[in-house]
Design a protein around this motif. Structure first.
Motif, PDB file in Angstrom:
ATOM      1  N   GLU A  22      49.718  -9.683 -18.070  1.00  0.00           N
ATOM      2  CA  GLU A  22      49.175 -10.912 -17.488  1.00  0.00           C
ATOM      3  C   GLU A  22      48.462 -11.745 -18.552  1.00  0.00           C
ATOM      4  O   GLU A  22      48.641 -12.976 -18.642  1.00  0.00           O
ATOM      5  CB  GLU A  22      48.196 -10.565 -16.359  1.00  0.00           C
ATOM      6  N   ALA A  23      47.665 -11.070 -19.395  1.00  0.00           N
ATOM      7  CA  ALA A  23      46.972 -11.771 -20.468  1.00  0.00           C
ATOM      8  C   ALA A  23      47.960 -12.345 -21.479  1.00  0.00           C
ATOM      9  O   ALA A  23      47.808 -13.478 -21.966  1.00  0.00           O
ATOM     10  CB  ALA A  23      45.984 -10.833 -21.156  1.00  0.00           C
ATOM     11  N   SER A  24      48.989 -11.558 -21.792  1.00  0.00           N
ATOM     12  CA  SER A  24      49.999 -12.027 -22.751  1.00  0.00           C
ATOM     13  C   SER A  24      50.731 -13.251 -22.218  1.00  0.00           C
ATOM     14  O   SER A  24      50.997 -14.212 -22.970  1.00  0.00           O
ATOM     15  CB  SER A  24      50.993 -10.909 -23.046  1.00  0.00           C
ATOM     16  N   SER A  25      51.075 -13.232 -20.947  1.00  0.00           N
ATOM     17  CA  SER A  25      51.754 -14.384 -20.334  1.00  0.00           C
ATOM     18  C   SER A  25      50.865 -15.624 -20.366  1.00  0.00           C
ATOM     19  O   SER A  25      51.321 -16.739 -20.652  1.00  0.00           O
ATOM     20  CB  SER A  25      52.147 -14.059 -18.890  1.00  0.00           C
ATOM     21  N   PHE A  26      49.602 -15.407 -20.064  1.00  0.00           N
ATOM     22  CA  PHE A  26      48.634 -16.525 -20.090  1.00  0.00           C
ATOM     23  C   PHE A  26      48.575 -17.154 -21.482  1.00  0.00           C
ATOM     24  O   PHE A  26      48.622 -18.381 -21.645  1.00  0.00           O
ATOM     25  CB  PHE A  26      47.257 -16.017 -19.678  1.00  0.00           C
ATOM     26  N   ILE A  27      48.491 -16.304 -22.510  1.00  0.00           N
ATOM     27  CA  ILE A  27      48.400 -16.803 -23.895  1.00  0.00           C
ATOM     28  C   ILE A  27      49.671 -17.536 -24.290  1.00  0.00           C
ATOM     29  O   ILE A  27      49.639 -18.620 -24.858  1.00  0.00           O
ATOM     30  CB  ILE A  27      48.110 -15.639 -24.860  1.00  0.00           C
ATOM     31  N   LYS A  28      50.821 -16.964 -23.976  1.00  0.00           N
ATOM     32  CA  LYS A  28      52.090 -17.583 -24.367  1.00  0.00           C
ATOM     33  C   LYS A  28      52.300 -18.927 -23.686  1.00  0.00           C
ATOM     34  O   LYS A  28      52.732 -19.899 -24.312  1.00  0.00           O
ATOM     35  CB  LYS A  28      53.249 -16.639 -24.040  1.00  0.00           C
ATOM     36  N   LEU A  51      47.752 -16.188 -39.194  1.00  0.00           N
ATOM     37  CA  LEU A  51      47.628 -15.064 -38.262  1.00  0.00           C
ATOM     38  C   LEU A  51      46.385 -15.333 -37.422  1.00  0.00           C
ATOM     39  O   LEU A  51      45.260 -15.258 -37.913  1.00  0.00           O
ATOM     40  CB  LEU A  51      47.494 -13.754 -39.049  1.00  0.00           C
ATOM     41  N   PHE A  52      46.603 -15.691 -36.160  1.00  0.00           N
ATOM     42  CA  PHE A  52      45.508 -16.099 -35.289  1.00  0.00           C
ATOM     43  C   PHE A  52      45.081 -14.906 -34.436  1.00  0.00           C
ATOM     44  O   PHE A  52      45.821 -14.471 -33.558  1.00  0.00           O
ATOM     45  CB  PHE A  52      45.946 -17.260 -34.393  1.00  0.00           C
ATOM     46  N   VAL A  53      43.891 -14.386 -34.716  1.00  0.00           N
ATOM     47  CA  VAL A  53      43.404 -13.199 -34.030  1.00  0.00           C
ATOM     48  C   VAL A  53      42.614 -13.611 -32.796  1.00  0.00           C
ATOM     49  O   VAL A  53      41.625 -14.355 -32.877  1.00  0.00           O
ATOM     50  CB  VAL A  53      42.513 -12.351 -34.960  1.00  0.00           C
ATOM     51  N   LEU A  54      43.077 -13.140 -31.616  1.00  0.00           N
ATOM     52  CA  LEU A  54      42.399 -13.392 -30.344  1.00  0.00           C
ATOM     53  C   LEU A  54      41.771 -12.099 -29.857  1.00  0.00           C
ATOM     54  O   LEU A  54      42.305 -11.009 -30.078  1.00  0.00           O
ATOM     55  CB  LEU A  54      43.378 -13.915 -29.300  1.00  0.00           C
ATOM     56  N   SER A  55      40.656 -12.215 -29.179  1.00  0.00           N
ATOM     57  CA  SER A  55      40.010 -11.030 -28.613  1.00  0.00           C
ATOM     58  C   SER A  55      40.404 -10.890 -27.146  1.00  0.00           C
ATOM     59  O   SER A  55      40.436 -11.879 -26.403  1.00  0.00           O
ATOM     60  CB  SER A  55      38.489 -11.144 -28.730  1.00  0.00           C
ATOM     61  N   SER A  56      40.728  -9.668 -26.741  1.00  0.00           N
ATOM     62  CA  SER A  56      41.207  -9.430 -25.373  1.00  0.00           C
ATOM     63  C   SER A  56      40.177  -9.798 -24.325  1.00  0.00           C
ATOM     64  O   SER A  56      40.539 -10.113 -23.184  1.00  0.00           O
ATOM     65  CB  SER A  56      41.599  -7.954 -25.210  1.00  0.00           C
ATOM     66  N   ASP A  57      38.879  -9.753 -24.682  1.00  0.00           N
ATOM     67  CA  ASP A  57      37.852 -10.041 -23.677  1.00  0.00           C
ATOM     68  C   ASP A  57      37.624 -11.546 -23.494  1.00  0.00           C
ATOM     69  O   ASP A  57      36.954 -11.968 -22.560  1.00  0.00           O
ATOM     70  CB  ASP A  57      36.531  -9.341 -24.044  1.00  0.00           C
ATOM     71  N   ARG A  58      38.156 -12.392 -24.350  1.00  0.00           N
ATOM     72  CA  ARG A  58      37.996 -13.844 -24.210  1.00  0.00           C
ATOM     73  C   ARG A  58      39.108 -14.583 -24.962  1.00  0.00           C
ATOM     74  O   ARG A  58      38.857 -15.278 -25.951  1.00  0.00           O
ATOM     75  CB  ARG A  58      36.631 -14.312 -24.716  1.00  0.00           C
ATOM     76  N   PRO A  59      40.348 -14.443 -24.531  1.00  0.00           N
ATOM     77  CA  PRO A  59      41.455 -15.105 -25.228  1.00  0.00           C
ATOM     78  C   PRO A  59      41.451 -16.616 -25.007  1.00  0.00           C
ATOM     79  O   PRO A  59      41.122 -17.093 -23.921  1.00  0.00           O
ATOM     80  CB  PRO A  59      42.694 -14.471 -24.607  1.00  0.00           C
ATOM     81  N   GLU A 109      38.970 -22.043 -30.170  1.00  0.00           N
ATOM     82  CA  GLU A 109      40.287 -21.604 -30.627  1.00  0.00           C
ATOM     83  C   GLU A 109      41.355 -22.643 -30.310  1.00  0.00           C
ATOM     84  O   GLU A 109      42.245 -22.912 -31.131  1.00  0.00           O
ATOM     85  CB  GLU A 109      40.641 -20.260 -29.982  1.00  0.00           C
ATOM     86  N   VAL A 110      41.275 -23.241 -29.115  1.00  0.00           N
ATOM     87  CA  VAL A 110      42.225 -24.286 -28.740  1.00  0.00           C
ATOM     88  C   VAL A 110      42.073 -25.490 -29.676  1.00  0.00           C
ATOM     89  O   VAL A 110      43.066 -26.054 -30.156  1.00  0.00           O
ATOM     90  CB  VAL A 110      42.021 -24.710 -27.277  1.00  0.00           C
ATOM     91  N   SER A 111      40.830 -25.881 -29.959  1.00  0.00           N
ATOM     92  CA  SER A 111      40.587 -27.015 -30.859  1.00  0.00           C
ATOM     93  C   SER A 111      41.154 -26.737 -32.241  1.00  0.00           C
ATOM     94  O   SER A 111      41.749 -27.619 -32.882  1.00  0.00           O
ATOM     95  CB  SER A 111      39.086 -27.301 -30.956  1.00  0.00           C
ATOM     96  N   GLY A 123      40.223 -16.969 -36.450  1.00  0.00           N
ATOM     97  CA  GLY A 123      39.817 -16.511 -35.133  1.00  0.00           C
ATOM     98  C   GLY A 123      38.315 -16.624 -34.988  1.00  0.00           C
ATOM     99  O   GLY A 123      37.581 -16.842 -35.964  1.00  0.00           O
ATOM    100  N   GLU A 124      37.826 -16.476 -33.748  1.00  0.00           N
ATOM    101  CA  GLU A 124      36.390 -16.511 -33.521  1.00  0.00           C
ATOM    102  C   GLU A 124      35.726 -15.272 -34.108  1.00  0.00           C
ATOM    103  O   GLU A 124      36.374 -14.246 -34.337  1.00  0.00           O
ATOM    104  CB  GLU A 124      36.093 -16.607 -32.025  1.00  0.00           C
ATOM    105  N   PHE A 125      34.402 -15.392 -34.323  1.00  0.00           N
ATOM    106  CA  PHE A 125      33.695 -14.204 -34.804  1.00  0.00           C
ATOM    107  C   PHE A 125      33.743 -13.128 -33.711  1.00  0.00           C
ATOM    108  O   PHE A 125      33.813 -13.413 -32.514  1.00  0.00           O
ATOM    109  CB  PHE A 125      32.254 -14.547 -35.196  1.00  0.00           C
ATOM    110  N   ASN A 126      33.734 -11.896 -34.160  1.00  0.00           N
ATOM    111  CA  ASN A 126      33.799 -10.726 -33.287  1.00  0.00           C
ATOM    112  C   ASN A 126      35.141 -10.615 -32.565  1.00  0.00           C
ATOM    113  O   ASN A 126      35.277  -9.890 -31.580  1.00  0.00           O
ATOM    114  CB  ASN A 126      32.665 -10.739 -32.244  1.00  0.00           C
ATOM    115  N   SER A 127      36.166 -11.368 -33.065  1.00  0.00           N
ATOM    116  CA  SER A 127      37.509 -11.174 -32.514  1.00  0.00           C
ATOM    117  C   SER A 127      38.187  -9.994 -33.205  1.00  0.00           C
ATOM    118  O   SER A 127      39.226  -9.508 -32.733  1.00  0.00           O
ATOM    119  CB  SER A 127      38.344 -12.448 -32.702  1.00  0.00           C
TER     120      SER A 127
END
Length: 579
Positions: free
Chosen positions: A170-176, A125-133, A138-140, A29-33
């Motif tokens: 809404e965020a979960s749907s976007f990620i999925k 285990l891919f950790v995403l942060s809620s403020d910038r999923p 992360e996509v790359s 995951g990204e730093f600070n995630s």
């Protein structure tokens, strides 16, 4: 390495279909995630440093230690910038955790380390942060993992940042929706959590009353709201072989080396195929270079035309001068010649024209021809030597790596290109100027004797009279007083002269043909030597190219055998899952 993996896969499972080594869980995951916080929450203690700046600069492998302690039991740093930390956390008994640098870390060294470690993972285990999923990095990184067909489970951390359930959904749907497209899969595991709340709840339960840890934790609102319980149940189900997730864990563990082997095998097959194509082309190119000697010979032949023309020109000039001398010598006006041969016959001596033929015409022509053909022979040798050198340079420049010093061209090989028999020179050397002069004189003698030898004194005198009369009319009047035999003899004189000229032509033309044939034989000999030379110097390259092709064909066959074994192993793995 492929053979090593083929041996390694069966060793991962014991006789009871249990895994013989821990499951490898890689957290990315990204730093600070919140990767470090998620790991600490899984471990139940704050082992790793947390912060708002990049805190993980190296790969960190977390392993189990038998000694119970609140601190790290052992920390080792490997030369490849990898840390190994031993902890007493229960989850590490059957599952090793890997903390990695952020996917968006600027330093390429850290990113490279992450990308090299991920292929060994059994689960990511891919950790995403809620403020910038789902950021660009992360996509790359997700796209990168797909070359290894890794199973990825997403953790949406810091879910408490959302103000309502609808925002979270809404965020979960976007990620999925987006990860389905990226991973090309409908089965997307997503767990919204608050790792910090889960860790706080675990730390409180542990320090308040470790004996009632489970009861305290299950009643803690922070734990209940963190959503971490669902994530742990999913992960711990991997440790239970009787569950569906446990079976999946077994399959994932076995498929990891198989996936690596698949990729390695594919890379090897592509590489060997390309190498084989190149090696085959090298072999063909070397063969074509050898056969190109024919083209070089044709080019050389076209260049010899000028030399042959020059040689034939010398013969033609000498022939023209001898013919001219025959014509001027065999004239009725040559009273002294006719008188000499007519009266003295075979007892007469050489005439001055014979010396002219030998010393002024044929002798210099033979000398000039020998000089020209000597230059021609030297030119042929230089041309073949030049072509031979070009072939050596060509082979060395393109395929020097094929052969070692032992197979290089030796000096004695160049002896092949030495001078040959020089047949054209021999033809001229065997041509005698004195013999040609004697032949010339013999033709003159025969022409005169054949015309005037049988007339007798009276007839010969009458005949000679015609050669000094001033007009044609007077010739005819004089001939009218000659015997019938004298008239007939004199009338044959032009034919005799023509025969002599034709003999000169035949001799000269025969010599010209012999010289031309010999020059072409010298050319054929030189080109044959060049072909032999090229064949000798190319042999080490031909053998090396053929050996290279054979070696790659054997490797291809071996890869095919490995592919069959891998297929059989995949069937066996699938049978483990079915059972």
């Amino acid at each position: 390495m492929l053979k090593h993996l083929m041996k390694e896969v069966p060793l991962l499972v014991d006789a009871t279909n249990r895994l013989t080594e821990p499951f490898l869980l890689v957290i990315v995951g990204e730093f600070n995630s919140g990767k470090s916080t998620v790991i600490n929450a899984l471990l139940g203690r704050r082992y790793l440093t947390e912060g708002v700046v990049p805190t993980t600069n190296e790969i960190t492998l977390l392993c189990y230690s038998e000694n119970e302690s609140d601190k790290q039991e052992r920390c080792e740093r490997h030369p490849d910038e990898q840390f190994i930390i031993c902890l007493s956390a229960p989850i590490l008994k059957e599952m090793n955790l890997v903390d990695t640098p952020g996917t968006n870390v600027i330093l390429q060294r850290q990113q490279r380390l992450t990308e090299e470690f991920v292929p060994r993972a059994d689960l990511i285990l891919f950790v995403l942060s809620s403020d910038r999923p789902l950021t660009e990095s992360e996509v790359s990184f997700l796209l990168y993992t797909q070359q290894w067909k890794k199973k990825v489970v997403f953790v949406l951390n810091k879910m408490d940042l959302y103000r309502s359930t609808s925002e979270l959904e809404e965020a979960s749907s976007f990620i999925k929706e987006n990860t389905k497209k990226i991973l090309n899969s409908e089965d997307i595991g997503l767990y919204p959590v608050s790792a910090r709340a889960a860790l706080d709840a675990k730390l409180f339960a542990l320090y308040y009353d470790g004996r009632n840890f489970e009861e305290l934790l299950s009643n803690d609102p922070r734990w209940l709201a963190s959503g971490f319980d669902e994530l742990e149940k999913y992960l711990f189900s991997f440790l239970d072989g009787s569950t569906h997730a446990g079976s999946e864990r077994l399959m994932l563990k076995l498929k990891t080396p198989m996936a690596i082997a698949d990729r390695l095998l594919h890379s090897c097959e592509v590489s060997v195929k390309q190498e084989l194509e190149n090696a085959s082309q090298d072999w063909v190119s070397i063969k074509e270079a050898v056969t190109s000697v024919k083209e070089r010979a044709m080019k050389l032949e076209s260049e010899t035309i000028l030399w042959r023309k020059q040689a034939l020109s010398l013969v033609d000039k000498a022939k023209a001068r001898v013919i001219e001398l025959v014509e001027t010598t065999l004239q009725l006006s040559k009273v002294d010649l006719i008188s000499t041969y007519g009266f003295k016959g075979e007892r007469s001596g050489s005439i001055p024209a014979t010396s002219v033929v030998e010393n002024d015409i044929i002798g210099p022509a033979v000398s000039d021809a020998l000089g020209l053909l000597g230059e021609y022979s030297m030119w042929l040798q230089l041309q073949t030597a030049k072509e031979g050198k070009l072939y050596i340079e060509f082979f060395d420049q393109k395929w020097q790596a094929f052969i070692n010093e032992m197979n290089c061209v030796h000096l004695d090989t160049y002896l092949i290109l030495d001078k040959g028999d020089e047949q054209s020179i021999k033809v001229v050397e065997n041509f005698s100027a004195s013999a040609a002069a004697r032949l010339f004189e013999q033709e003159i003698r025969e022409a005169v004797l054949g015309t005037f030898g049988g007339l007798g004194a009276a007839g010969l005198s009458a005949s000679l009279l015609t050669s000094v009369l001033p007009t044609t009319l007077e010739d005819l009047l004089a001939l009218a007083f000659c015997s019938a035999g004298g008239f007939l003899a004199i009338s044959n004189f032009p034919a005799r002269r023509k025969e002599a000229i034709e003999k000169v032509r035949r001799v000269a033309d025969g010599l010209a043909r012999d010289i031309d044939d010999a020059m072409q034989k010298d050319l054929a000999q030189a080109t044959d030597k060049l072909a032999q030379f090229v064949e000798v110097i190319s042999k080490p390259y031909q053998d090396a190219a053929q050996d290279n092709v054979n070696r790659l064909l054997e490797i291809q066959e071996e890869l095919g055998s490995i592919e069959q074994k891998m297929w059989a192993m995949k069937v066996r793995i699938q049978s483990l899952n079915d059972s």
